[in-house]
Structures are given as structure tokens and as C-alpha cells.
Design an enzyme around this catalytic site. Structure first.
Site, mmCIF file in Angstrom:
data_model
loop_
_atom_site.group_PDB
_atom_site.id
_atom_site.type_symbol
_atom_site.label_atom_id
_atom_site.label_comp_id
_atom_site.label_asym_id
_atom_site.label_seq_id
_atom_site.Cartn_x
_atom_site.Cartn_y
_atom_site.Cartn_z
ATOM 1 C CG ASP A 252 15.712 27.161 48.648
ATOM 2 O OD1 ASP A 252 16.140 28.336 48.741
ATOM 3 O OD2 ASP A 252 15.794 26.336 49.577
ATOM 4 C CD GLU B 12 24.784 26.344 47.144
ATOM 5 O OE1 GLU B 12 23.912 26.023 46.329
ATOM 6 O OE2 GLU B 12 24.932 25.789 48.239
ATOM 7 C CE1 TYR C 80 21.877 22.400 53.776
ATOM 8 C CE2 TYR C 80 23.249 23.105 51.932
ATOM 9 C CZ TYR C 80 22.347 23.399 52.951
ATOM 10 O OH TYR C 80 21.920 24.694 53.149
ATOM 11 C CD GLU D 67 23.528 27.646 52.251
ATOM 12 O OE1 GLU D 67 22.988 26.603 51.838
ATOM 13 O OE2 GLU D 67 23.461 28.736 51.649
HETATM 14 C C1 GCB Z 1 21.701 25.705 49.389
HETATM 15 C C2 GCB Z 1 21.359 27.115 49.113
HETATM 16 C C3 GCB Z 1 20.186 27.591 49.937
HETATM 17 C C4 GCB Z 1 19.100 26.532 49.990
HETATM 18 C C5 GCB Z 1 19.686 25.297 50.623
HETATM 19 C C6 GCB Z 1 18.662 24.165 50.686
HETATM 20 O O1 GCB Z 1 22.780 25.242 49.118
HETATM 21 O O2 GCB Z 1 22.439 27.973 49.264
HETATM 22 O O3 GCB Z 1 19.700 28.782 49.379
HETATM 23 O O4 GCB Z 1 17.982 26.955 50.686
HETATM 24 O O5 GCB Z 1 20.779 24.862 49.883
HETATM 25 O O6 GCB Z 1 17.963 24.051 51.669
HETATM 26 O O7 GCB Z 1 18.547 23.440 49.722
#
Ligand code: GCB
Length: 675
Positions: A226, A474, A527, A563
Site C-alpha cells: 500500500d 505477508e 487487524y 502489526e
Molecule cells: C498490512 C501490511 C501493511 C499495510 C497494512 C494496512 O498488513 O503489512 O504494509 O500498510 O496492512 O494498513 O493495510
């Protein structure tokens, strides 16, 4: 992956194959003609070590940073610069140029949309003066570019000098015989930001050949990550001298025994084949080392190109807040001499510490550590991914303000100047290579991936801050081919450096994941309540606790969350909390903290890294307002509610686990956050 006289790979040129063949042929023929004109042939020098250019009694460093000349190849005629041999004369004579800052990404420094969104070749050049003294003193001269993203070809005085694939890692070439001494020299760099399924990271170019919908020749680039694919000469460019016989590389490993430290070293030397011969060259090279403490006082000395020294009552390197004197660095002054009288010296900073791991913990100096950190990016306004000293100081100041002790160089190796700060401040680093979001695990990609890891290990191997290698973020490791692929990449990395754990940051469910079995420690991105069950913060605790416990049970390895997080728009508030508000981000963190506390109590959970330290630039899309908004800080590095909350949380952990004292203002602020 530096090569002299090897052409860039077809996939990154944005040329048709026949065009490439013609370009390569022209290039080779031209090189041969020009080499004979100036009377010096470049030889292959891809065996360089990882030593950063540093001054010493035998080495001089000159920066080539500043304003360079710059122009783009037209989108529809990417090989124009090669066809017209822009490298054979000053760029300003080939057409109109603009001034371009080095280091910097080129994308955001002007008002020009075409420059911001460019895909393909960009050209830089500048002149620099080299004193005659360097020739009379018979010095070897090396050019080093800290990084150029993604593919680059470097020319010196109109001749192809070296090419390099991949951003984020240095490019080096000896230039002794190609220089004109006592005069101006011309350096030209062509850089291409095109990503393909064969590059690391990967991307793809789509040609939109429907004339009713797109203009002729229209194409776009996309990639599986991203952050903005910033391009340019991102890091410092310099030339430096060494004697003809020189220190090529230094490998240092350290151990501890009670309060004593053991430093093992291996010095590799080389003699330039291109450089001017000084008297008679000899194979017999002698090495000596001197160890200085961080006040510059002499500690001990030894002779020999390899060996071990014992430091009685050593000051160990400790992470921030684990000691009153974190990040303690010694200097190993290495000297080599040959019997022709050449002497080279290099000051190598080192920290005495061990890294070890078992099925539940990661340890520094035999003490378990709990990582309190962030994922980060090299990213800022105007500069993009360009090295920026004020930003480095600000970011480390903020990390320490947070009470963080670590970060991951997501999703590529960071500048050596950043790594220096981490060494000296005691900030632990998960050092990641640029393999973000990989798929299609074939052998050529694997070999390239292994070479990138080798370059990274070669560059960062002596850094005490680096406590782990991450071979990627990832990957699509639900594909079965990922099993052998990652086992090979991990084993190759371990063969290069058995002293640190190797990991890869995972995102698939453990039942469909094929890379995990080869890793030493498990790092997972999750997340909950953001990308799944959006808006339902109450699911975070049960889901996180269940999942991470199962990862540990399945692999019997230490596990951490690499993360988690939520986007928030600074200044956007709602109570009760709602997605994208600062309250939602803060509440999501609190739910996660409670889950992490429980996981930590189970004994296998060794760290938490929030995504992200600061908001960072992303391409244009409808689900992100120009940036990934998951920062604790805005892109301008001002704290959101989440930043204050994290300050309280990390300092509380540091108090609990390391006996640190929570700063008064952090404690007061906690009252706002129901803690
Ligand atoms: C992830 C990625 C990271 C993104 C993040 C997001 O899993 O590792 O590079 O910026 O999610 O904010 O979507």
C-alpha cells in the site's frame, strides 16, 4: 548484485525484447569504443564488503549529495536516453533538465504531476572534481550510492560502470582507472521504478489497449503493497579513497561470559587490480586491531586478520530502558598493511551482546526481552523516501518518548544512517528485506530473494541493534510452493548469519500457512475489528488470545504480533467511538493491550508492534485519503490520541518489565484514556 558491463534485465526496462537486444548491443559496442578512447577498462568488482564509507587516517570521503541535473525519459519512448546516449555528455546538452535534490525521491519535489506519477527511466547527472593528489598518492577510489530505486545503471565519464537491481541497498564500484584527475568528472545515473512479477518487491504493468477507453499506448503500474513506490537517488552518494591494499570487509560476532565480553573478528583484505600499483604488490598482508571504549580510551589490542579478544568487565550493549547506559558501543580500529607499505584503517563500531531464542522467548544477553515497538516507513512530506537527518533525529526522539524499544524496518532495509542511530540508542531492529507481498514462488525469484538477503546481511551483519532478519512481509504463503521456497531462503540466510533468528511476517491463517515451519520465531499481522468485524471492538480480545495461543501450540516457537491497528483521521472525534475517529483507534489499542497482557502471562508471547509509527503516503485509491492513516503520529510527526496512549502503555510495560520510571506527564495523560 552489482555487475559491471551486465545489461539491465529486460523485464525492468519497459522496452520490447528486440529493443532491449538492440540497446544492449549498442551499449556494449559503445562501451568498448569509449573504453579504448580513454585508455582504461573497467573490471568486475562485485566482491565488495559491507563497509559504510568512513574517514580514517587512510580514507577520505567526499559527498556527492546536493542538486543534480535531472530529466525523464518520455513515457512512450522509454529507451530514448539509451538510444541517444544521454550518458555520453552532460544531460543538459541532451534536452532541458531540472535541478533534483539528492538524496530524495523525485516524485513530490515539484508541481509536476507527470514527474510524481512517472513510470520508467529517470536520468540524473552531475560533475565532481577529483584532486591530482589522489593519483600521485596512488589511491584506490570507490563510488558508493546508498540506494537507487529500483533498477539503476551508473555511468562514469560516458562509460557504463555498474548496474544494480533493487532499491534500499548500496551500490558500489571501484572507479580509480575511470577518473580524470585534476579535472571535472561526469557521473550519470539512469533509474527505473518499474516493478514486475520478477522484481522484489513485485508489481505489474497493464497496457490498456482499448482505444475507445484509453489514449494510445496507455499503461499503468500496480503493486501488492500500500505504500507509494517512491523512486530516485534515495540515499547519500559519495566517493572515497583507500590505499591499493585495503580492508574489504570486517565480520564481528560477540559473546558474553559472566561480566566479560568476547569479540571474534575476521578481516578480509583485497588488493585493487584496477588501481595504480604502488611499489611491488605483495600477497602478505598483516592485520591488527585496537579496541576503544565509547570515550575513545584504549581497551585492548591484538594482531592477526582473525581471532578473538576478551574484554574483562565489559559494558554490554543493552536495549533502551533495559539499562542505565543502553546502546553502548565500542570502536574496533582495524588496520591492515602490506609489505609494499600500504596501510589502511577502518573504525568499526560494535556492541557486545548476544541474541538467543528458545521455544518461548527471545533473549538479549540471556535476559528475555519483550518487544514494544512499531512498524515504520521511510516516508515524509516532499522527500518521499529520501534520507533526511532532521527526520531521523525526530523519529528516534519520538520512539524514546513512546518508551518503545524496537521497530521493524517494514518493508525494506532502511538507510544506514538510521541503523547507526538504532545501534547507538539501543533500539532493537527486526531487519526486513524488500520482499513485501510476494507470490509465484519460482526458482528465479527465489535466487534473487536469496541474493537480496545476502546483500542485506553483508550490509548490516555487525549491527548490535539488528536482533532478527525478516525475509519478507505477508507473502502469499498459502500457496504450497511457499514451503520449499521459504525453507531455502531462510536456510540460505542462516548459512550467512547463524547468530540471529530468521523470520518472515505472516498474514494467512495458521491452517493454510506454509512458510511458518522454517522460521525461528513467528510474527503475525492481525487487524481484528478493522479488516474483519469492522466496528466490533469486543471481538478483539477473544480472537487475539485464541489465535496467538494456537500459533504457539502448533509450532512451539515464540510468537509476537507484528502489526495491528486502525486508521484514524487526526482531529476526527466521536463518542462513542466510530471507525476512523481517534477514539476508535485508541479503544482498539486498549482492547489489544488487554489481550497482549494475557498472552504475555502465558509465557510465549514476546512482543507487540503497532501499525504504524506515523501516517504514510499511499497511491491514489478510494479507501485511503492519500495516506495510510494508522499512525500513532501524523505524517508531520504530531501525536494523535493514539500516540499519547501508546506513550503511557509502553512506559507502563517498561516499568513492569524493566523497572523504568514512567515520566510524570505520561502518567497524567493516562487518566484521559480510562486506564
Ligand atoms: C498490512 C501490511 C501493511 C499495510 C497494512 C494496512 O498488513 O503489512 O504494509 O500498510 O496492512 O494498513 O493495510
Amino acid at each position: 548484485m552489482d555487475t559491471l558491463d551486465s545489461p539491465p534485465t529486460p523485464t525492468t526496462l519497459l522496452l520490447s525484447f528486440s529493443q532491449i537486444v538492440i540497446a544492449m548491443e549498442t551499449w556494449t559496442v559503445l562501451s568498448i569504443c569509449l573504453v579504448s578512447l580513454v585508455g582504461g577498462a573497467y573490471t568486475k568488482d562485485n566482491t565488495w564488503g559491507g563497509l559504510y564509507p568512513r574517514e580514517s587516517v587512510s580514507r577520505e570521503v567526499r559527498s556527492l549529495d546536493g542538486l543534480w541535473n535531472f530529466r525523464l525519459s518520455p513515457l512512450q519512448d522509454p529507451d530514448k536516453g539509451f538510444r541517444e546516449e544521454w550518458y555520453s555528455q552532460p544531460l543538459s546538452k541532451t534536452g532541458s533538465v531540472i535541478s533534483m535534490a539528492v538524496p530524495s525521491s523525485y516524485n513530490d519535489v515539484t508541481q509536476d504531476k507527470a514527474l510524481r506519477d512517472h513510470i520508467g527511466w529517470a536520468w540524473y547527472d552531475r560533475t565532481f572534481f577529483v584532486p591530482t593528489r589522489w593519483q600521485t598518492d596512488k589511491l584506490r577510489v570507490v563510488l558508493r550510492l546508498g540506494s537507487a530505486h529500483y533498477n539503476s545503471i551508473v555511468y562514469l565519464n560516458g562509460l557504463s560502470l555498474t548496474s544494480h537491481e533493487g532499491g534500499h541497498l548500496p551500490i558500489m564500484a571501484e572507479i580509480t582507472s575511470g577518473l580524470v584527475y585534476g579535472r571535472e568528472n561526469l557521473i550519470t545515473v539512469a533509474i527505473n521504478n518499474t516493478l514486475t512479477p520478477e522484481t522484489i518487491p513485485q508489481g505489474s504493468i497493464t497496457y490498456h489497449d482499448n482505444p475507445t477507453r484509453y489514449p494510445p499506448g496507455y499503461f499503468t503500474q500496480s503493486y501488492n503493497f500500500d505504500f507509494t513506490n517512491y523512486a530516485g537517488l534515495h540515499r547519500t552518494v559519495s566517493i572515497y579513497t583507500t590505499p591499493v591494499t585495503y580492508i574489504d570487509d570486517i565480520l564481528v560476532t560477540t559473546d558474553i561470559n559472566g561480566s566479560d565480553g568476547i569479540i571474534s573478528y575476521n578481516i578480509t583484505t583485497a588488493t585493487s587490480q584496477m588501481g595504480p600499483k604502488k611499489k611491488k604488490q605483495s600477497d602478505s598482508v598483516g592485520c591488527s586491531i585496537k579496541l576503544l571504549n565509547n570515550d575513545g580510551d584504549h581497551v585492548t589490542s591484538a594482531m592477526g586478520c582473525q581471532g578473538s579478544i576478551m574484554v574483562v568487565n565489559a559494558s554490554f550493549w543493552w536495549p533502551y530502558l533495559m539499562s542505565d547506559n543502553p546502546g553502548y558501543l565500542y570502536t574496533l580500529e582495524v588496520a591492515v598493511s602490506d609489505d609494499a607499505g600500504n596501510i589502511d584503517q577502518y573504525p568499526q563500531k560494535i556492541g557486545i551482546r548476544t541474541v538467543s531464542w528458545n521455544s518461548t522467548s527471545l533473549m538479549i544477553n540471556n535476559e528475555p526481552v519483550y518487544l514494544r515497538g512499531c512498524g515504520k516507513h521511510e516516508d515524509s512530506d516532499i522527500r518521499g523516501k529520501g534520507l533526511d537527518y532532521p527526520l531521523i533525529v525526530k523519529d528516534f526522539s519520538l520512539l524514546k518518548w513512546l518508551g518503545a524499544n524496537s521497530f521493524r524496518t517494514s518493508h525494506y532495509p532502511y538507510a544506514e544512517e538510521i541503523m547507526d542511530m538504532a545501534d547507538q540508542e539501543g533500539i532493537m531492529i527486526v531487519d526486513e528485506c524488500p520482499a513485501v507481498g510476494l507470490s509465484g514462488f519460482d526458482e528465479p525469484l527465489m535466487n534473487k530473494h536469496i541474493s537480496v538477503m545476502q546483500e542485506l546481511v553483508r550490509r548490516d551483519k555487525n549491527r548490535p541493534s539488528v536482533i532478527m532478519w525478516s525475509v519478507g512481509n505477508e507473502p502469499q504463503s498459502n500457496q504450497e510452493a511457499a514451503k520449499d521456497y521459504f525453507s531455502n531462503v531462510v536456510n540460505a540466510t542462516k548459512a550467512d548469519d547463524p547468530s540471529r533468528p530468521v523470520t518472515c511476517v505472516l498474514s494467512y491463517d495458521k491452517s493454510s500457512e506454509h512458510a511458518a515451519s522454517s522460521l525461528d520465531v513467528i510474527l503475525v499481522n492481525r487487524y481484528y475489528s478493522w479488516y474483519s468485524d469492522t466496528g466490533h471492538l469486543e471481538v478483539i480480545k477473544p480472537q487475539t488470545i485464541t489465535e496467538f495461543t494456537e500459533w504457539h501450540k502448533l509450532h512451539n516457537k515464540p510468537v509476537m504480533i507484528s502489526e495491528y491497528g486502525a486508521g484514524s483521521i487526526a482531529g476526527f472525534h466521536m463518542d462513542p467511538e466510530f471507525t476512523w475517529t481517534e477514539e476508535y483507534q485508541a479503544e482498539l489499542m486498549i482492547q489489544n493491550f488487554e489481550a497482549f497482557d494475557e498472552l504475555r502471562n502465558q509465557g510465549f508471547f514476546f512482543g507487540e508492534m503497532i501499525w504504524n509509527f506515523a501516517d504514510f503516503a499511499t497511491p491514489q485509491e478510494y479507501n485511503r485519503p492519500g495516506a495510510c492513516m494508522k499512525g500513532l503520529f501524523t505524517r508531520a510527526r504530531q501525536p494523535k490520541m493514539a500516540g499519547h496512549l501508546m506513550r503511557y502503555h509502553y512506559w507502563s510495560l517498561a516499568q513492569k518489565l524493566n523497572n523504568a520510571t514512567i515520566p510524570g506527564d505520561a502518567r497524567r495523560l493516562s487518566l484521559f484514556y480510562k486506564l
